[in-house]
Design a protein around this motif. Structure first.
Motif, PDB file in Angstrom:
ATOM      1  N   LEU A 164       0.835  -1.201   0.000  1.00  0.00           N
ATOM      2  CA  LEU A 164       0.000   0.000   0.000  1.00  0.00           C
ATOM      3  C   LEU A 164       0.872   1.254   0.000  1.00  0.00           C
ATOM      4  N   TYR A 169      -0.270   5.179  -1.403  1.00  0.00           N
ATOM      5  CA  TYR A 169      -1.270   5.567  -0.416  1.00  0.00           C
ATOM      6  C   TYR A 169      -0.596   6.258   0.773  1.00  0.00           C
ATOM      7  N   ASN A 171      -0.396   7.614   4.832  1.00  0.00           N
ATOM      8  CA  ASN A 171      -0.591   6.933   6.115  1.00  0.00           C
ATOM      9  C   ASN A 171      -2.054   6.949   6.558  1.00  0.00           C
ATOM     10  N   LYS A 172      -2.736   8.085   6.328  1.00  0.00           N
ATOM     11  CA  LYS A 172      -4.142   8.209   6.729  1.00  0.00           C
ATOM     12  C   LYS A 172      -5.008   7.248   5.929  1.00  0.00           C
ATOM     13  N   ASP A 173      -4.736   7.138   4.625  1.00  0.00           N
ATOM     14  CA  ASP A 173      -5.512   6.232   3.770  1.00  0.00           C
ATOM     15  C   ASP A 173      -5.329   4.783   4.210  1.00  0.00           C
ATOM     16  N   ILE A 174      -4.082   4.407   4.467  1.00  0.00           N
ATOM     17  CA  ILE A 174      -3.793   3.024   4.866  1.00  0.00           C
ATOM     18  C   ILE A 174      -4.425   2.719   6.221  1.00  0.00           C
ATOM     19  N   GLY A 176      -7.122   3.954   7.389  1.00  0.00           N
ATOM     20  CA  GLY A 176      -8.547   3.745   7.163  1.00  0.00           C
ATOM     21  C   GLY A 176      -8.842   2.387   6.568  1.00  0.00           C
ATOM     22  N   MET A 177      -7.991   1.926   5.656  1.00  0.00           N
ATOM     23  CA  MET A 177      -8.188   0.619   5.025  1.00  0.00           C
ATOM     24  C   MET A 177      -8.062  -0.517   6.030  1.00  0.00           C
TER      25      MET A 177
END
Length: 216
Positions: A164, A169, A171-174, A176-177
């Motif tokens: 990821l 992506y 850090n915030k996106d990861i 959330g995932m």
């Protein structure tokens, strides 16, 4: 036995469903198009076996799903369906908690045999892929001893996060995932870079591509 099928191609889901439903001791009770849907279906239906495609773009991959599902529902047997025949994929798959690994172009009776094998508590690897390392993996739960391979260096969570990061992506996106905090991702990222002796994102991307981790 009750079975859920997760694959991003509707025609594949239909074909496998017809084959499985033809068996007197098997029934397809649900289907999904990606890993997140697979998790939801498993949570709702609690099947005996989950047939799970390894790569389901653009949705959550089979590796992520296998890891989450086997942690949440350890009683459910997971059989990975894929076109990838590399040893690294097989090892990553079993480390994620899956119970079997079969190629999509295998004969129909081989798929049925694989389902029955993992349902009865044994591991399964497509016969086409068997070698000495895979025999040890089946018999002794030992992974091939290649000290420089990511599956021997990184934890399961780190193996999820690395591709990821490599795909760009944040850090915030990861976070959330994977349903964790941003600080947790930052800590994992630092450990990944340290363990792999990498100093920059381009190096990490190159490593992920070389080790065939991008699909995960």
């Amino acid at each position: 036995m009750n079975i859920v099928i997760a694959d991003d191609h509707a025609v594949v889901r239909t074909g496998f469903s017809m084959l499985i439903d033809y068996q007197p001791d098997m029934k397809v009770i649900g289907t999904a198009a990606d890993g997140r849907q697979a998790f939801d279906k498993v949570n709702e239906l609690r099947p005996d076996v989950l047939l799970l495609d390894l790569s389901m773009p653009p949705g959550e991959s089979g590796l992520f799903a296998a890891s989450r599902i086997t942690e949440a529902f350890p009683e459910i047997k997971v059989l990975i369906l894929t076109m990838y025949d590399d040893e690294e994929y097989i090892t990553h798959t079993f480390k994620s908690g899956a119970h079997g690994y079969i190629l999509k172009n295998s004969p129909d009776d081989e798929l049925i045999s694989a389902i029955r094998t993992i349902y009865n508590g044994k591991r399964y690897i497509d016969p086409v892929l068997m070698d000495e390392d895979m025999e040890r993996l089946l018999k002794n739960d030992q992974y091939p001893e290649h000290s420089n391979e990511p599956f021997n260096i990184l934890t399961k969570r780190e193996l999820e996060i690395l591709p990821l990061i490599a795909k760009g992506y944040g850090n915030k996106d990861i976070a959330g995932m994977l349903f964790v905090s941003v600080k947790t991702i930052e800590a994992h990222k630092s450990r990944i870079m340290e363990k792999l002796e990498l100093t920059s994102r381009p190096e990490l991307v190159e490593y992920a591509m070389k080790k065939k981790l991008m699909d995960f």
